[in-house]
Design an enzyme around this catalytic site. Structure first.
Site: not given
Length: 451
Positions: A11, A106-107
Protein backbone atom coordinates in the site's frame (compact mmCIF):
# COMPACT_ATOMS: atom_id res chain seq x y z
CA UNK A 1 -4.73 -21.18 5.56
CA UNK A 2 -1.23 -21.34 4.08
CA UNK A 3 1.66 -22.80 6.02
CA UNK A 4 3.96 -19.93 5.07
CA UNK A 5 3.53 -16.18 5.06
CA UNK A 6 3.59 -16.02 1.28
CA UNK A 7 1.07 -13.32 0.31
CA UNK A 8 2.41 -9.76 0.19
CA UNK A 9 0.28 -6.63 0.22
CA UNK A 10 1.73 -3.27 -0.80
CA UNK A 11 0.00 0.00 0.00
CA UNK A 12 1.77 3.14 -1.21
CA UNK A 13 1.71 5.85 1.45
CA UNK A 14 -0.57 8.87 0.79
CA UNK A 15 0.17 8.12 -2.84
CA UNK A 16 -1.29 11.06 -4.75
CA UNK A 17 0.05 13.55 -2.23
CA UNK A 18 3.45 11.82 -2.20
CA UNK A 19 3.74 12.15 -5.99
CA UNK A 20 2.82 15.84 -5.72
CA UNK A 21 5.48 16.42 -3.07
CA UNK A 22 8.05 14.58 -5.16
CA UNK A 23 7.32 16.64 -8.28
CA UNK A 24 6.93 19.95 -6.42
CA UNK A 25 9.93 20.46 -4.13
CA UNK A 26 8.41 23.54 -2.48
CA UNK A 27 5.67 21.27 -1.04
CA UNK A 28 7.95 18.74 0.62
CA UNK A 29 7.25 18.60 4.33
CA UNK A 30 4.13 20.75 3.96
CA UNK A 31 0.44 19.78 4.20
CA UNK A 32 -0.90 18.75 0.78
CA UNK A 33 -4.49 17.83 -0.06
CA UNK A 34 -5.33 16.30 -3.44
CA UNK A 35 -8.88 16.11 -4.77
CA UNK A 36 -11.68 18.33 -5.94
CA UNK A 37 -10.72 21.96 -5.47
CA UNK A 38 -14.20 23.42 -6.00
CA UNK A 39 -16.77 24.28 -3.36
CA UNK A 40 -18.16 20.75 -3.36
CA UNK A 41 -14.94 18.90 -3.97
CA UNK A 42 -13.93 15.81 -2.01
CA UNK A 43 -10.48 14.89 -0.70
CA UNK A 44 -8.87 12.00 -2.57
CA UNK A 45 -5.63 11.90 -0.55
CA UNK A 46 -4.14 13.98 2.22
CA UNK A 47 -0.43 13.97 3.00
CA UNK A 48 0.60 12.87 6.47
CA UNK A 49 1.36 16.51 7.28
CA UNK A 50 -2.27 17.36 6.43
CA UNK A 51 -3.61 14.33 8.30
CA UNK A 52 -2.06 15.73 11.46
CA UNK A 53 -4.70 18.49 11.28
CA UNK A 54 -7.57 16.06 10.66
CA UNK A 55 -7.77 16.08 6.85
CA UNK A 56 -8.58 12.66 5.42
CA UNK A 57 -9.84 10.89 2.31
CA UNK A 58 -13.55 11.28 1.44
CA UNK A 59 -13.83 14.45 3.57
CA UNK A 60 -15.25 17.48 1.79
CA UNK A 61 -12.57 19.85 0.58
CA UNK A 62 -14.37 22.67 2.38
CA UNK A 63 -14.00 20.84 5.70
CA UNK A 64 -10.34 20.08 4.98
CA UNK A 65 -9.75 23.78 4.31
CA UNK A 66 -11.29 24.64 7.66
CA UNK A 67 -9.07 22.16 9.49
CA UNK A 68 -5.75 22.78 7.76
CA UNK A 69 -3.58 25.83 8.38
CA UNK A 70 -2.74 28.60 5.94
CA UNK A 71 -0.11 27.42 3.53
CA UNK A 72 -1.73 24.04 2.89
CA UNK A 73 -1.65 23.20 -0.82
CA UNK A 74 -5.00 22.13 -2.27
CA UNK A 75 -4.37 20.54 -5.67
CA UNK A 76 -6.42 18.93 -8.41
CA UNK A 77 -5.34 15.43 -9.40
CA UNK A 78 -2.71 14.68 -12.07
CA UNK A 79 -3.65 11.13 -12.94
CA UNK A 80 -1.14 10.74 -15.74
CA UNK A 81 1.62 11.35 -13.18
CA UNK A 82 0.12 8.89 -10.70
CA UNK A 83 -0.36 6.23 -13.35
CA UNK A 84 3.23 6.56 -14.58
CA UNK A 85 4.54 6.08 -11.03
CA UNK A 86 2.13 3.20 -10.40
CA UNK A 87 3.31 1.44 -13.57
CA UNK A 88 6.90 1.54 -12.29
CA UNK A 89 5.84 0.03 -8.95
CA UNK A 90 3.71 -2.70 -10.53
CA UNK A 91 6.63 -3.68 -12.77
CA UNK A 92 8.79 -4.15 -9.66
CA UNK A 93 6.11 -6.36 -8.12
CA UNK A 94 5.97 -8.50 -11.26
CA UNK A 95 9.68 -9.16 -10.86
CA UNK A 96 8.80 -10.94 -7.61
CA UNK A 97 6.01 -13.14 -8.94
CA UNK A 98 3.87 -13.79 -12.02
CA UNK A 99 0.80 -13.41 -9.80
CA UNK A 100 0.26 -9.73 -9.03
CA UNK A 101 -3.25 -8.43 -8.39
CA UNK A 102 -3.51 -4.64 -8.53
CA UNK A 103 -6.36 -3.42 -6.35
CA UNK A 104 -5.89 0.23 -7.37
CA UNK A 105 -3.13 2.53 -8.60
CA UNK A 106 -1.47 2.42 -5.17
CA UNK A 107 -2.29 -1.04 -3.86
CA UNK A 108 -1.59 -4.63 -4.92
CA UNK A 109 -1.30 -8.21 -3.71
CA UNK A 110 1.58 -10.53 -4.68
CA UNK A 111 1.67 -14.33 -4.37
CA UNK A 112 5.26 -15.14 -3.38
CA UNK A 113 4.69 -18.91 -3.44
CA UNK A 114 4.27 -19.18 -7.21
CA UNK A 115 7.28 -20.18 -9.29
CA UNK A 116 8.00 -19.91 -12.99
CA UNK A 117 11.12 -19.96 -15.21
CA UNK A 118 11.49 -16.24 -14.53
CA UNK A 119 10.62 -16.65 -10.83
CA UNK A 120 12.51 -19.67 -9.48
CA UNK A 121 11.17 -19.31 -5.95
CA UNK A 122 11.68 -17.42 -2.70
CA UNK A 123 12.78 -18.26 0.79
CA UNK A 124 9.39 -18.26 2.52
CA UNK A 125 10.69 -18.36 6.06
CA UNK A 126 9.78 -15.38 8.21
CA UNK A 127 13.34 -14.10 7.83
CA UNK A 128 13.25 -14.67 4.08
CA UNK A 129 10.00 -12.80 3.41
CA UNK A 130 11.08 -10.02 5.76
CA UNK A 131 14.14 -9.49 3.58
CA UNK A 132 11.94 -9.54 0.47
CA UNK A 133 9.84 -6.75 1.99
CA UNK A 134 12.87 -4.66 2.95
CA UNK A 135 14.39 -5.00 -0.51
CA UNK A 136 11.12 -4.19 -2.24
CA UNK A 137 10.58 -1.02 -0.21
CA UNK A 138 14.09 0.20 -0.97
CA UNK A 139 13.70 -0.50 -4.69
CA UNK A 140 10.35 1.31 -4.81
CA UNK A 141 11.76 4.41 -3.12
CA UNK A 142 14.70 4.48 -5.51
CA UNK A 143 12.66 3.85 -8.67
CA UNK A 144 9.92 6.36 -7.85
CA UNK A 145 12.03 9.24 -6.62
CA UNK A 146 11.22 8.75 -2.95
CA UNK A 147 7.63 7.51 -2.85
CA UNK A 148 7.30 5.08 0.04
CA UNK A 149 5.07 2.09 0.59
CA UNK A 150 3.97 -0.03 3.52
CA UNK A 151 4.24 -3.81 3.16
CA UNK A 152 2.35 -6.56 4.95
CA UNK A 153 3.11 -10.26 4.47
CA UNK A 154 0.94 -13.05 5.80
CA UNK A 155 -0.72 -16.39 5.18
CA UNK A 156 -3.76 -14.80 3.49
CA UNK A 157 -4.88 -11.66 1.74
CA UNK A 158 -6.62 -10.60 4.94
CA UNK A 159 -3.51 -10.85 7.10
CA UNK A 160 -1.25 -9.28 4.46
CA UNK A 161 -3.55 -6.25 4.18
CA UNK A 162 -3.89 -5.99 7.96
CA UNK A 163 -0.08 -6.10 8.20
CA UNK A 164 0.46 -3.31 5.69
CA UNK A 165 -1.83 -1.05 7.73
CA UNK A 166 -0.29 -1.71 11.15
CA UNK A 167 2.84 0.41 10.82
CA UNK A 168 2.13 3.14 8.28
CA UNK A 169 3.79 5.07 6.79
CA UNK A 170 6.78 3.24 5.31
CA UNK A 171 6.16 0.17 7.48
CA UNK A 172 6.90 -3.53 7.14
CA UNK A 173 4.96 -6.13 9.13
CA UNK A 174 5.23 -9.89 8.67
CA UNK A 175 2.52 -11.90 10.43
CA UNK A 176 4.14 -15.30 11.21
CA UNK A 177 2.05 -18.41 10.57
CA UNK A 178 0.12 -19.35 13.68
CA UNK A 179 -0.02 -15.81 15.08
CA UNK A 180 -2.95 -14.59 13.00
CA UNK A 181 -5.52 -14.44 15.78
CA UNK A 182 -3.05 -12.84 18.19
CA UNK A 183 -2.62 -9.99 15.68
CA UNK A 184 -6.22 -9.82 14.51
CA UNK A 185 -8.37 -10.06 17.63
CA UNK A 186 -7.24 -6.91 19.50
CA UNK A 187 -7.95 -4.70 16.46
CA UNK A 188 -11.08 -2.56 16.06
CA UNK A 189 -13.70 -4.40 14.05
CA UNK A 190 -13.59 -1.57 11.49
CA UNK A 191 -10.20 -2.90 10.34
CA UNK A 192 -11.98 -5.76 8.59
CA UNK A 193 -12.93 -5.28 4.97
CA UNK A 194 -16.68 -4.92 4.60
CA UNK A 195 -17.23 -3.26 7.99
CA UNK A 196 -18.28 0.21 6.96
CA UNK A 197 -19.97 2.85 9.13
CA UNK A 198 -23.44 1.27 8.93
CA UNK A 199 -22.24 -2.25 9.77
CA UNK A 200 -19.96 -0.90 12.49
CA UNK A 201 -22.88 0.92 14.10
CA UNK A 202 -25.02 -2.24 14.14
CA UNK A 203 -22.12 -4.23 15.61
CA UNK A 204 -21.45 -1.59 18.27
CA UNK A 205 -25.10 -1.77 19.30
CA UNK A 206 -24.63 -5.46 20.21
CA UNK A 207 -21.34 -4.87 22.00
CA UNK A 208 -18.96 -5.74 19.16
CA UNK A 209 -16.08 -3.30 19.07
CA UNK A 210 -13.04 -5.50 18.45
CA UNK A 211 -12.44 -8.44 16.15
CA UNK A 212 -12.30 -10.64 19.27
CA UNK A 213 -15.81 -9.46 20.15
CA UNK A 214 -16.91 -10.39 16.65
CA UNK A 215 -15.34 -13.84 16.95
CA UNK A 216 -17.40 -14.47 20.08
CA UNK A 217 -20.63 -14.17 18.09
CA UNK A 218 -22.22 -17.23 16.54
CA UNK A 219 -22.80 -17.60 12.82
CA UNK A 220 -26.54 -17.45 13.48
CA UNK A 221 -26.19 -14.13 15.32
CA UNK A 222 -24.12 -12.55 12.54
CA UNK A 223 -26.42 -13.76 9.76
CA UNK A 224 -29.39 -12.30 11.64
CA UNK A 225 -27.50 -9.03 12.09
CA UNK A 226 -25.93 -8.56 8.65
CA UNK A 227 -27.62 -10.98 6.27
CA UNK A 228 -26.58 -14.41 5.08
CA UNK A 229 -23.65 -13.56 2.79
CA UNK A 230 -22.25 -10.64 4.79
CA UNK A 231 -22.76 -12.34 8.13
CA UNK A 232 -21.01 -15.50 6.96
CA UNK A 233 -18.15 -13.41 5.61
CA UNK A 234 -17.68 -11.59 8.91
CA UNK A 235 -17.78 -14.89 10.80
CA UNK A 236 -14.96 -16.26 8.65
CA UNK A 237 -12.80 -13.13 8.75
CA UNK A 238 -13.02 -12.92 12.54
CA UNK A 239 -11.33 -16.33 12.57
CA UNK A 240 -8.68 -15.32 10.00
CA UNK A 241 -10.35 -17.70 7.55
CA UNK A 242 -9.60 -16.26 4.14
CA UNK A 243 -8.94 -18.52 1.16
CA UNK A 244 -9.07 -15.85 -1.56
CA UNK A 245 -6.44 -16.34 -4.23
CA UNK A 246 -4.29 -13.64 -5.80
CA UNK A 247 -5.91 -13.11 -9.20
CA UNK A 248 -3.76 -11.20 -11.70
CA UNK A 249 -6.46 -10.34 -14.24
CA UNK A 250 -9.48 -8.80 -12.58
CA UNK A 251 -12.56 -8.71 -14.77
CA UNK A 252 -13.84 -5.25 -15.60
CA UNK A 253 -17.46 -5.10 -14.44
CA UNK A 254 -18.48 -1.60 -15.47
CA UNK A 255 -17.37 1.67 -17.04
CA UNK A 256 -18.73 4.92 -15.67
CA UNK A 257 -18.21 8.64 -15.34
CA UNK A 258 -19.70 11.11 -12.87
CA UNK A 259 -19.57 14.83 -12.22
CA UNK A 260 -20.17 16.94 -9.09
CA UNK A 261 -21.61 20.35 -9.91
CA UNK A 262 -20.65 23.69 -8.39
CA UNK A 263 -24.35 24.41 -7.77
CA UNK A 264 -27.51 22.30 -7.71
CA UNK A 265 -28.92 21.83 -11.21
CA UNK A 266 -32.59 21.43 -12.12
CA UNK A 267 -32.70 22.35 -15.82
CA UNK A 268 -33.28 19.18 -17.86
CA UNK A 269 -31.61 20.70 -20.93
CA UNK A 270 -28.43 21.50 -18.98
CA UNK A 271 -28.44 18.08 -17.30
CA UNK A 272 -29.08 16.46 -20.67
CA UNK A 273 -25.95 18.06 -22.08
CA UNK A 274 -24.02 16.80 -19.06
CA UNK A 275 -25.34 13.30 -19.76
CA UNK A 276 -24.28 13.57 -23.41
CA UNK A 277 -20.76 14.52 -22.37
CA UNK A 278 -20.48 11.70 -19.83
CA UNK A 279 -21.93 9.16 -22.26
CA UNK A 280 -19.37 10.21 -24.88
CA UNK A 281 -16.54 9.53 -22.42
CA UNK A 282 -18.01 6.19 -21.36
CA UNK A 283 -18.44 5.18 -25.00
CA UNK A 284 -14.86 6.15 -25.80
CA UNK A 285 -13.52 4.05 -22.94
CA UNK A 286 -15.70 1.09 -23.91
CA UNK A 287 -14.44 1.15 -27.49
CA UNK A 288 -10.82 1.59 -26.39
CA UNK A 289 -11.13 -1.55 -24.23
CA UNK A 290 -13.13 -3.47 -26.89
CA UNK A 291 -16.12 -3.79 -24.54
CA UNK A 292 -19.82 -3.19 -24.89
CA UNK A 293 -22.53 -3.45 -22.25
CA UNK A 294 -26.23 -4.09 -21.86
CA UNK A 295 -27.16 -2.17 -18.71
CA UNK A 296 -27.12 1.64 -18.56
CA UNK A 297 -27.18 3.12 -15.06
CA UNK A 298 -27.85 6.72 -14.03
CA UNK A 299 -26.61 7.85 -10.60
CA UNK A 300 -28.11 10.95 -8.98
CA UNK A 301 -27.27 12.77 -5.78
CA UNK A 302 -29.91 15.25 -4.73
CA UNK A 303 -29.57 18.59 -2.94
CA UNK A 304 -30.05 16.82 0.44
CA UNK A 305 -27.25 14.31 -0.33
CA UNK A 306 -29.65 11.39 -0.86
CA UNK A 307 -28.26 9.19 -3.63
CA UNK A 308 -30.22 6.92 -5.94
CA UNK A 309 -29.62 4.94 -9.11
CA UNK A 310 -31.84 4.04 -12.02
CA UNK A 311 -30.96 1.35 -14.58
CA UNK A 312 -32.27 -0.01 -17.85
CA UNK A 313 -31.12 -3.21 -19.56
CA UNK A 314 -30.98 -3.02 -23.35
CA UNK A 315 -31.91 -5.84 -25.75
CA UNK A 316 -28.34 -5.95 -27.10
CA UNK A 317 -24.96 -4.77 -25.78
CA UNK A 318 -23.75 -1.40 -27.04
CA UNK A 319 -20.78 0.94 -27.00
CA UNK A 320 -22.69 3.70 -28.85
CA UNK A 321 -22.52 6.96 -26.88
CA UNK A 322 -25.75 8.17 -28.48
CA UNK A 323 -27.70 5.14 -27.31
CA UNK A 324 -26.15 5.34 -23.84
CA UNK A 325 -27.04 9.04 -23.61
CA UNK A 326 -30.60 8.54 -24.87
CA UNK A 327 -31.19 5.79 -22.30
CA UNK A 328 -29.71 7.89 -19.48
CA UNK A 329 -31.83 10.88 -20.49
CA UNK A 330 -34.99 8.74 -20.23
CA UNK A 331 -33.90 7.52 -16.80
CA UNK A 332 -33.37 11.13 -15.68
CA UNK A 333 -36.80 12.16 -16.92
CA UNK A 334 -38.34 9.32 -14.91
CA UNK A 335 -36.34 10.12 -11.77
CA UNK A 336 -36.93 13.87 -11.91
CA UNK A 337 -34.78 16.74 -10.65
CA UNK A 338 -36.88 17.97 -7.74
CA UNK A 339 -34.89 20.16 -5.40
CA UNK A 340 -31.84 20.09 -7.64
CA UNK A 341 -29.03 17.65 -8.36
CA UNK A 342 -25.47 18.09 -7.11
CA UNK A 343 -24.04 14.96 -8.77
CA UNK A 344 -24.83 12.99 -11.88
CA UNK A 345 -23.21 9.84 -13.21
CA UNK A 346 -23.60 7.58 -16.24
CA UNK A 347 -22.36 4.00 -16.33
CA UNK A 348 -22.55 0.84 -18.42
CA UNK A 349 -22.33 -2.67 -16.97
CA UNK A 350 -23.03 -6.21 -18.09
CA UNK A 351 -19.93 -6.01 -20.26
CA UNK A 352 -18.93 -8.31 -23.09
CA UNK A 353 -16.58 -8.18 -26.06
CA UNK A 354 -19.50 -8.12 -28.51
CA UNK A 355 -21.12 -4.91 -29.76
CA UNK A 356 -24.45 -4.77 -31.57
CA UNK A 357 -25.47 -1.82 -33.65
CA UNK A 358 -24.69 0.25 -36.72
CA UNK A 359 -20.92 0.52 -36.38
CA UNK A 360 -20.54 2.49 -39.58
CA UNK A 361 -23.26 5.08 -39.22
CA UNK A 362 -22.39 8.10 -41.31
CA UNK A 363 -23.27 10.54 -38.52
CA UNK A 364 -21.20 8.75 -35.90
CA UNK A 365 -18.52 11.34 -35.22
CA UNK A 366 -15.37 10.12 -33.52
CA UNK A 367 -14.87 11.22 -29.94
CA UNK A 368 -11.28 11.98 -28.91
CA UNK A 369 -9.93 9.56 -26.34
CA UNK A 370 -9.29 11.01 -22.90
CA UNK A 371 -6.96 9.40 -20.40
CA UNK A 372 -8.71 8.80 -17.06
CA UNK A 373 -11.51 11.13 -18.13
CA UNK A 374 -13.61 10.12 -15.15
CA UNK A 375 -10.82 11.14 -12.79
CA UNK A 376 -9.58 14.43 -14.19
CA UNK A 377 -10.46 17.45 -12.02
CA UNK A 378 -13.20 19.68 -13.33
CA UNK A 379 -11.89 23.23 -13.58
CA UNK A 380 -14.22 26.21 -13.37
CA UNK A 381 -12.01 29.31 -13.52
CA UNK A 382 -12.98 32.63 -12.08
CA UNK A 383 -12.70 34.22 -15.53
CA UNK A 384 -14.29 32.91 -18.70
CA UNK A 385 -11.52 31.57 -20.89
CA UNK A 386 -11.43 29.09 -23.78
CA UNK A 387 -11.51 25.50 -22.58
CA UNK A 388 -7.84 24.90 -23.38
CA UNK A 389 -6.94 27.87 -21.17
CA UNK A 390 -8.67 26.76 -18.00
CA UNK A 391 -5.94 26.39 -15.43
CA UNK A 392 -6.36 24.44 -12.21
CA UNK A 393 -4.19 24.23 -9.07
CA UNK A 394 -1.39 21.70 -9.42
CA UNK A 395 -1.57 21.53 -13.21
CA UNK A 396 1.70 20.97 -15.08
CA UNK A 397 2.59 23.85 -17.40
CA UNK A 398 5.48 25.14 -19.47
CA UNK A 399 6.35 28.74 -20.28
CA UNK A 400 8.48 29.45 -23.33
CA UNK A 401 10.61 31.90 -21.35
CA UNK A 402 10.57 30.57 -17.76
CA UNK A 403 10.43 26.83 -18.39
CA UNK A 404 8.46 24.08 -16.62
CA UNK A 405 6.33 24.61 -13.55
CA UNK A 406 2.90 24.12 -12.03
CA UNK A 407 -0.15 26.26 -11.36
CA UNK A 408 -0.06 27.65 -7.85
CA UNK A 409 -3.16 29.85 -8.04
CA UNK A 410 -5.57 31.57 -10.39
CA UNK A 411 -8.18 34.31 -10.54
CA UNK A 412 -8.99 37.80 -11.79
CA UNK A 413 -7.65 37.01 -15.24
CA UNK A 414 -4.25 35.93 -13.89
CA UNK A 415 -2.52 32.64 -13.16
CA UNK A 416 0.31 32.18 -10.66
CA UNK A 417 2.96 29.60 -11.53
CA UNK A 418 5.82 28.20 -9.48
CA UNK A 419 8.65 27.24 -11.80
CA UNK A 420 10.24 24.09 -10.39
CA UNK A 421 10.36 20.34 -10.92
CA UNK A 422 11.24 17.09 -9.18
CA UNK A 423 14.95 17.48 -9.88
CA UNK A 424 15.24 21.21 -9.04
CA UNK A 425 15.39 23.26 -5.88
CA UNK A 426 12.20 25.08 -4.83
CA UNK A 427 11.59 27.54 -7.63
CA UNK A 428 10.41 31.12 -8.11
CA UNK A 429 6.79 32.19 -8.34
CA UNK A 430 5.51 34.43 -11.14
CA UNK A 431 2.05 35.81 -11.82
CA UNK A 432 1.09 35.89 -15.49
CA UNK A 433 -1.90 36.81 -17.58
CA UNK A 434 -4.25 33.84 -17.83
CA UNK A 435 -4.15 34.17 -21.62
CA UNK A 436 -0.36 34.50 -21.86
CA UNK A 437 0.43 32.92 -25.25
CA UNK A 438 3.79 31.65 -23.94
CA UNK A 439 2.11 29.54 -21.24
CA UNK A 440 0.88 26.08 -22.22
CA UNK A 441 -0.36 22.93 -20.42
CA UNK A 442 2.41 20.32 -20.18
CA UNK A 443 2.90 16.63 -19.54
CA UNK A 444 3.97 15.52 -16.05
CA UNK A 445 7.71 15.99 -15.45
CA UNK A 446 10.12 13.07 -15.40
CA UNK A 447 11.32 12.43 -11.84
CA UNK A 448 14.13 10.11 -12.88
CA UNK A 449 17.68 11.41 -12.80
CA UNK A 450 19.02 11.79 -16.37
CA UNK A 451 21.55 9.10 -17.20
Amino acid sequence: MRREASILHLDLDAFFAAVEQRDKPSLRGRPVVVGGVGGRGVVATASYEARAFGARSAMSTAEARRRCPAGTAFLGGRFAAYRATSDVVMALLRELSPLVEPASLDEAYVDLAVTSPAHPGHDLSVEGVTEIGRSLKARIAEATGGVTGSVGIGTSKLMAKIGSDLDKPNGLVVVPPGSELDVLHPLPVTRLGGVGPATAERLHQVGVKTVADLASKSLTDLVALAGRAHGAGLYALARADDERAVVPDREVKSVSHEETFERDLTDLDVLGREIDSMAARVGTRLRAAAYSGRTVTLKLRRYDFTTLTRSQTLPQPTDDARQIAATARRLLADAGTGGGLRLLGVGVSGLSVYAQGDLFSEDDQPVPAETAADEEPSATPEVELPVERRWWPGQDVRHDEFGAGWVWGRGLGRVTVRFEGPLTAPGPVRTLSADDPLLQPADPPDWRTPS
